[in-house]
Design an enzyme around this catalytic site. Sequence first.
Site, PDB file in Angstrom:
ATOM      1  N   ASP A   1      10.757  -9.602   2.513  1.00  0.00           N
ATOM      2  CA  ASP A   1      11.133  -8.453   1.681  1.00  0.00           C
ATOM      3  C   ASP A   1      12.463  -7.851   2.105  1.00  0.00           C
ATOM      4  O   ASP A   1      12.743  -7.737   3.306  1.00  0.00           O
ATOM      5  CB  ASP A   1      10.060  -7.354   1.754  1.00  0.00           C
ATOM      6  CG  ASP A   1       8.714  -7.825   1.215  1.00  0.00           C
ATOM      7  OD1 ASP A   1       8.677  -8.905   0.581  1.00  0.00           O
ATOM      8  OD2 ASP A   1       7.706  -7.113   1.419  1.00  0.00           O
TER       9      ASP A   1
ATOM     10  N   LYS B   1      11.117   9.884   2.160  1.00  0.00           N
ATOM     11  CA  LYS B   1      11.106   8.483   1.724  1.00  0.00           C
ATOM     12  C   LYS B   1      11.364   8.326   0.225  1.00  0.00           C
ATOM     13  O   LYS B   1      12.210   7.520  -0.187  1.00  0.00           O
ATOM     14  CB  LYS B   1       9.783   7.812   2.095  1.00  0.00           C
ATOM     15  CG  LYS B   1       9.753   6.333   1.692  1.00  0.00           C
ATOM     16  CD  LYS B   1       8.479   5.630   2.138  1.00  0.00           C
ATOM     17  CE  LYS B   1       8.521   4.161   1.709  1.00  0.00           C
ATOM     18  NZ  LYS B   1       7.314   3.433   2.141  1.00  0.00           N
TER      19      LYS B   1
ATOM     20  N   ASP C   1      12.599  -7.560  -4.909  1.00  0.00           N
ATOM     21  CA  ASP C   1      13.282  -7.896  -3.657  1.00  0.00           C
ATOM     22  C   ASP C   1      12.313  -8.509  -2.649  1.00  0.00           C
ATOM     23  O   ASP C   1      12.529  -8.437  -1.443  1.00  0.00           O
ATOM     24  CB  ASP C   1      13.958  -6.656  -3.059  1.00  0.00           C
ATOM     25  CG  ASP C   1      12.966  -5.580  -2.655  1.00  0.00           C
ATOM     26  OD1 ASP C   1      11.813  -5.607  -3.146  1.00  0.00           O
ATOM     27  OD2 ASP C   1      13.317  -4.697  -1.842  1.00  0.00           O
TER      28      ASP C   1
END
Length: 398
Positions: A115, A190, A331
Amino acid sequence: MHPYLNHLGSDLCRGVLEFAEGRPLGRSGLRWLKIHLANLYAGGVDKLSLDGRLAFTENHLDDIFDSADRPLEGRRWWLKAEDPFQCLAVCIDLAEALRSSSPETFVSHIPVHQDGSCNGLQHYAALGRDKLGAAAVNLVAGEKPADVYSGIAARVLGIMRIDAQKDPAVFPDASLAKILVNQVDRKLVKQTVMTSVYGVTYIGARDQIKRRLKERGVITDDRELFVASCYAAKTTLTALGEMFQAARDIMRWLGECAKIIASENQPVSWTTPLGLPVVQPYRVLGRHLIMVKRQRTAFPPNFVHSLDGSHMMMTAVACKKAGLTFAGVHDSYWTHASDVDTMNRILREKFIELYEIPILENLLESFQQSFPTLCFPPIPERGDFDLRDVLDSPYFFN
């Protein structure tokens, strides 16, 4: 592709899917299968070095065997994982491999994931050749993966500690800083960091942080919660701007170009590095009017998505030529455990190949050719980050 049971789906869907063709693990594949299990368990384990993750799996072999043999009647260790069903699938595969007469020749069908690390910001760091941003999102080598969320949280905390020392009579935010200084952590910032590449606004950041603070119940007064969220959002965006100045400059430039085009009642369009034409469809419903604000705000994230899509397609084509099985979700790139090292080399080479193209220069030239009477701002200055450092970064994708 089945509409419900596919690899883009939930943990349960991914846990029951495997590659049709299996491949012998080999020495490197056995190692990557163990690392993959640690990544799926997560809970902070996925932030360790690769050797740390390997050690985690080897220290929990009893739990792994128990999970594989008695998933419901046993200790149910696999249920503690962040992705429990995928973790269980790997427990079963790894247990079979380790119990076989030759683990390295065991045929595994499990897709092992690699990832990106806050992938949108990785693309912006490469576009801007930004050394500071590149280090924050693992474009350069480190002993363990850099955590951009923790990095931003640390910057926010530093700003708030300074603000907390100020006189509230002169600096009203000082009292807010004193309240929030013990609330700043990775989780608080985040979502704002993740959505920064999508052009999150101050209002959006405020609402995101307000939800996190409300969940904690430390501030019960609605008015105080709102004011504290305003201050925390402003501080978080300041920290982001400091760490990713190049990304901010490029986002701003892309937005300005889009505004200039949309103000002429024209949609923003471009061609990806692979030659795919893209046109933003945002118009007033039923009328021939372009939505200027939507064209402007959507262009930076759409443009970067077209670049990460190009990177995935370049990697997929190269993997096929190399005889690898490849699957991907945004991704997250997947292949057999035995082929992870090869895929890792390919995806790094293709990332460098992509960004050796003068992408922003080509974009500006296409705008100038399409709209010769319009005046576009100059491309932001780039840093001196060496793209080839990506080749030696183990945590670029991991």
